[in-house]
Motif scaffolding. Sequence first.
Motif, mmCIF file in Angstrom:
data_model
loop_
_atom_site.group_PDB
_atom_site.id
_atom_site.type_symbol
_atom_site.label_atom_id
_atom_site.label_comp_id
_atom_site.label_asym_id
_atom_site.label_seq_id
_atom_site.Cartn_x
_atom_site.Cartn_y
_atom_site.Cartn_z
ATOM 1 N N GLY A 14 0.821 -1.208 0.000
ATOM 2 C CA GLY A 14 0.000 0.000 0.000
ATOM 3 C C GLY A 14 0.856 1.259 0.000
ATOM 4 O O GLY A 14 0.592 2.209 -0.747
ATOM 5 N N ASP A 84 -2.809 -4.376 -6.042
ATOM 6 C CA ASP A 84 -2.185 -4.473 -4.719
ATOM 7 C C ASP A 84 -2.908 -5.588 -3.951
ATOM 8 O O ASP A 84 -4.040 -5.421 -3.524
ATOM 9 C CB ASP A 84 -2.333 -3.098 -4.042
ATOM 10 N N ARG A 127 0.908 -0.243 12.690
ATOM 11 C CA ARG A 127 0.195 0.485 11.634
ATOM 12 C C ARG A 127 -1.079 1.145 12.177
ATOM 13 O O ARG A 127 -1.814 0.562 12.950
ATOM 14 C CB ARG A 127 -0.198 -0.464 10.495
ATOM 15 N N ARG A 160 -6.416 -1.627 12.086
ATOM 16 C CA ARG A 160 -7.185 -2.656 11.386
ATOM 17 C C ARG A 160 -7.435 -3.840 12.305
ATOM 18 O O ARG A 160 -6.547 -4.240 13.054
ATOM 19 C CB ARG A 160 -6.423 -3.112 10.138
HETATM 20 MG MG MG Z 1 -2.268 -2.935 2.095
#
Ligand code: MG
Length: 214
Positions: A14, A84, A127, A160
């Motif tokens: 990403g 992706d 992240r 996430r």
């Molecule tokens: Mg990704």
Amino acid sequence: MNLVFLGPAGSGKGTQAKKLEADFGVTQISTGDLLREAVRLGTDLGKQADPLMQQGKLVPDELVVGIIEERFQRGGLENGFLLDGFPRTLPQAEALDRMLERNGMKLDKVLSLEVPEELLYERITGRRSCPKCGTVYHVSAAPPKRAGFCDIDGEALIQRSDDSPEKLKNRLEVFRKEIPQVKQHYARQGLLAEIHGVGTPEGIYTEIRKALGR
Ligand code: MG
Ligand code: AP5
């Protein structure tokens, strides 16, 4: 320029896709992002995908291929595309070959981001992303100016739900099992370029541009 990014969870697909998008106008097509959007909207697809994604398992090939077909039909890919996170299995790669042939398109390069697994845990657990604009940060490697909030729109950052160490373990197991066949498929077609995915995002981007001859 039509590209594919292969690489495990946290390898930087990403992150690097955004750079290529900004510099070359290619359109990033992330199956993970499209699936998360379907989950958010509560569509049939989202309902089927959600429990699998929560466990770090793959969503069935026919569903993912369907998403990609739909995206290609929508068009707007004149400046090229960057897949992706697709294909992740040999049947997906074969379905993509057929789809591109039908549309009179071809791939220019398949970039495989190579990162040792021990580095992926830190990248994934650190992240954070903006739920509004999608910008991706990392608590130490790419922190926002104000901890916990997006630089662009000030939105509170989220993590996430599949970014825990336990779920990452499953995601990496699936990757190890499926991806060698995909890499072989593209190596046979002379399209595969392995990129050393360790270092700063900028340094890795330079390697990618070299591989693309740009
Ligand atoms: Mg990704
Ligand atoms: P998906 O969303 O594609 O997840 P993934 O493949 O696990 O990859 P990630 O998005 O986690 O990592 P990334 O490589 O994009 O890394 P990033 O740049 O964000 O898929 C999710 C799920 O959807 C799958 O598990 C599956 O269930 C389903 N799915 C999707 N596609 C499918 C398919 N084709 N078939 C079947 N099922 C499918 O970077 C990560 C972090 O590291 C960030 O914080 C970033 O800031 C940081 N970072 C990036 N580069 C560096 C660097 N050089 N140094 C230090 N930190 C860095």
